[in-house]
Write a protein that holds these residues in place. Sequence first.
Motif, mmCIF file in Angstrom:
data_model
loop_
_atom_site.group_PDB
_atom_site.id
_atom_site.type_symbol
_atom_site.label_atom_id
_atom_site.label_comp_id
_atom_site.label_asym_id
_atom_site.label_seq_id
_atom_site.Cartn_x
_atom_site.Cartn_y
_atom_site.Cartn_z
ATOM 1 N N GLN A 1 24.260 66.549 -93.201
ATOM 2 C CA GLN A 1 23.605 67.127 -92.021
ATOM 3 C C GLN A 1 23.129 66.013 -91.084
ATOM 4 O OE1 GLN A 1 20.258 69.597 -93.004
ATOM 5 N NE2 GLN A 1 20.113 70.431 -90.941
ATOM 6 N N ILE A 2 22.501 64.988 -91.642
ATOM 7 C CA ILE A 2 22.048 63.846 -90.835
ATOM 8 C C ILE A 2 23.245 63.187 -90.153
ATOM 9 C CG2 ILE A 2 21.071 61.509 -90.961
ATOM 10 C CD1 ILE A 2 19.299 62.604 -93.307
ATOM 11 N N ARG A 3 24.309 62.981 -90.904
ATOM 12 C CA ARG A 3 25.528 62.369 -90.362
ATOM 13 C C ARG A 3 26.069 63.170 -89.180
ATOM 14 N NH1 ARG A 3 30.756 62.624 -90.299
ATOM 15 N NH2 ARG A 3 32.024 60.781 -90.566
ATOM 16 N N SER A 4 26.076 64.492 -89.337
ATOM 17 C CA SER A 4 26.565 65.353 -88.263
ATOM 18 C C SER A 4 25.679 65.228 -87.017
ATOM 19 C CB SER A 4 26.605 66.804 -88.739
ATOM 20 O OG SER A 4 26.930 67.664 -87.672
ATOM 21 N N LEU A 5 24.366 65.242 -87.218
ATOM 22 C CA LEU A 5 23.445 65.120 -86.083
ATOM 23 C C LEU A 5 23.663 63.797 -85.346
ATOM 24 C CD1 LEU A 5 20.149 66.475 -87.703
ATOM 25 C CD2 LEU A 5 21.456 67.566 -85.881
ATOM 26 N N LEU A 6 23.834 62.722 -86.098
ATOM 27 C CA LEU A 6 23.963 61.398 -85.480
ATOM 28 C C LEU A 6 25.350 61.145 -84.910
ATOM 29 C CD1 LEU A 6 22.039 59.256 -88.133
ATOM 30 C CD2 LEU A 6 21.210 59.995 -85.891
ATOM 31 N N TYR A 7 26.383 61.404 -85.699
ATOM 32 C CA TYR A 7 27.741 61.018 -85.306
ATOM 33 C C TYR A 7 28.466 62.081 -84.494
ATOM 34 C CZ TYR A 7 27.226 57.300 -88.840
ATOM 35 O OH TYR A 7 26.813 56.225 -89.579
ATOM 36 N N ASP A 8 28.288 63.348 -84.853
ATOM 37 C CA ASP A 8 29.031 64.423 -84.173
ATOM 38 C C ASP A 8 28.269 64.981 -82.972
ATOM 39 O OD1 ASP A 8 30.955 64.109 -86.150
ATOM 40 O OD2 ASP A 8 30.139 65.715 -87.392
ATOM 41 N N GLN A 9 26.938 65.144 -83.142
ATOM 42 C CA GLN A 9 26.159 65.785 -82.082
ATOM 43 C C GLN A 9 25.460 64.784 -81.165
ATOM 44 O OE1 GLN A 9 23.814 69.154 -83.566
ATOM 45 N NE2 GLN A 9 25.042 69.051 -85.441
ATOM 46 N N GLY A 10 25.502 63.493 -81.513
ATOM 47 C CA GLY A 10 24.995 62.456 -80.614
ATOM 48 C C GLY A 10 23.488 62.273 -80.591
ATOM 49 N N PHE A 11 22.790 62.756 -81.606
ATOM 50 C CA PHE A 11 21.342 62.559 -81.653
ATOM 51 C C PHE A 11 21.028 61.100 -81.961
ATOM 52 C CE2 PHE A 11 21.349 67.102 -82.199
ATOM 53 C CZ PHE A 11 20.098 67.537 -81.776
ATOM 54 N N THR A 12 19.858 60.643 -81.494
ATOM 55 C CA THR A 12 19.340 59.343 -81.930
ATOM 56 C C THR A 12 18.691 59.555 -83.298
ATOM 57 O OG1 THR A 12 17.172 59.767 -80.953
ATOM 58 C CG2 THR A 12 18.817 58.671 -79.543
ATOM 59 N N ILE A 13 18.309 58.457 -83.955
ATOM 60 C CA ILE A 13 17.608 58.578 -85.244
ATOM 61 C C ILE A 13 16.340 59.417 -85.063
ATOM 62 C CG2 ILE A 13 16.259 57.301 -86.968
ATOM 63 C CD1 ILE A 13 19.038 56.734 -87.581
ATOM 64 N N GLY A 14 15.558 59.100 -84.034
ATOM 65 C CA GLY A 14 14.322 59.849 -83.773
ATOM 66 C C GLY A 14 14.587 61.318 -83.490
ATOM 67 N N GLY A 15 15.609 61.586 -82.691
ATOM 68 C CA GLY A 15 15.963 62.969 -82.369
ATOM 69 C C GLY A 15 16.440 63.728 -83.594
ATOM 70 N N ALA A 16 17.242 63.064 -84.418
ATOM 71 C CA ALA A 16 17.728 63.700 -85.651
ATOM 72 C C ALA A 16 16.566 63.969 -86.599
ATOM 73 C CB ALA A 16 18.776 62.816 -86.325
ATOM 74 N N ARG A 17 15.621 63.016 -86.676
ATOM 75 C CA ARG A 17 14.446 63.202 -87.532
ATOM 76 C C ARG A 17 13.648 64.419 -87.080
ATOM 77 N NH1 ARG A 17 11.518 58.904 -86.338
ATOM 78 N NH2 ARG A 17 12.825 57.484 -87.507
ATOM 79 N N LEU A 18 13.452 64.543 -85.767
ATOM 80 C CA LEU A 18 12.729 65.709 -85.224
ATOM 81 C C LEU A 18 13.483 67.001 -85.521
ATOM 82 C CD1 LEU A 18 11.453 64.494 -81.744
ATOM 83 C CD2 LEU A 18 10.071 65.195 -83.702
ATOM 84 N N GLN A 19 14.779 66.982 -85.323
ATOM 85 C CA GLN A 19 15.605 68.166 -85.581
ATOM 86 C C GLN A 19 15.499 68.574 -87.047
ATOM 87 O OE1 GLN A 19 17.195 69.865 -83.273
ATOM 88 N NE2 GLN A 19 18.272 71.285 -84.591
ATOM 89 N N MET A 20 15.586 67.600 -87.943
ATOM 90 C CA MET A 20 15.503 67.879 -89.380
ATOM 91 C C MET A 20 14.119 68.433 -89.737
ATOM 92 S SD MET A 20 18.402 67.002 -90.940
ATOM 93 C CE MET A 20 17.930 66.734 -92.623
ATOM 94 N N SER A 21 13.065 67.859 -89.167
ATOM 95 C CA SER A 21 11.721 68.332 -89.520
ATOM 96 C C SER A 21 11.457 69.709 -88.940
ATOM 97 C CB SER A 21 10.647 67.334 -89.077
ATOM 98 O OG SER A 21 10.574 67.262 -87.676
ATOM 99 N N SER A 22 12.010 70.021 -87.750
ATOM 100 C CA SER A 22 11.803 71.358 -87.187
ATOM 101 C C SER A 22 12.573 72.401 -87.987
ATOM 102 C CB SER A 22 12.192 71.409 -85.714
ATOM 103 O OG SER A 22 13.583 71.312 -85.552
ATOM 104 N N GLU A 23 13.766 72.030 -88.495
ATOM 105 C CA GLU A 23 14.521 72.961 -89.341
ATOM 106 C C GLU A 23 13.802 73.185 -90.657
ATOM 107 O OE1 GLU A 23 18.558 71.625 -89.769
ATOM 108 O OE2 GLU A 23 18.908 71.725 -87.609
#
Length: 119
Positions: A67-89
């Motif tokens: 899931q993290i890999r997808s957020l970063l590599y496929d969806q273009g999130f930054t580390i901070g953005g992916a962290r926020l996305q993961m915590s909100s989910e």
Amino acid sequence: MLEPSHNDELPVIPGKRYFTIGEVSELCAVKPHVLRYWEQEFPQLKPVKRRGNRRYYQRQDVMTIRQIRSLLYDQGFTIGGARLQMSSETSQTDINQFSQLVNQMIGELEQVLKVLKSR
């Protein structure tokens, strides 16, 4: 080593209980040093550490890494953005589970009340 690819092209996760960092690296198409870095950045990643500080990942860890890999590599999130996305989910999942638990408790209390009223 597998080349970075979309999640639907990643290998099927075998039915094992624990995976080494090398196995997870192959399953998620992410190098081991990246996995170690993500452990510092994402509180959801907590592999079991055994003798000699060797990491053993569980199936849920592998799914989280994908899931993290997808957020970063496929969806273009930054580390901070992916962290926020993961915590909100995670928060949304926690809220849904809490809501289900409260509804179950209300049902049980209503049954107790019914029994008490019938006495």
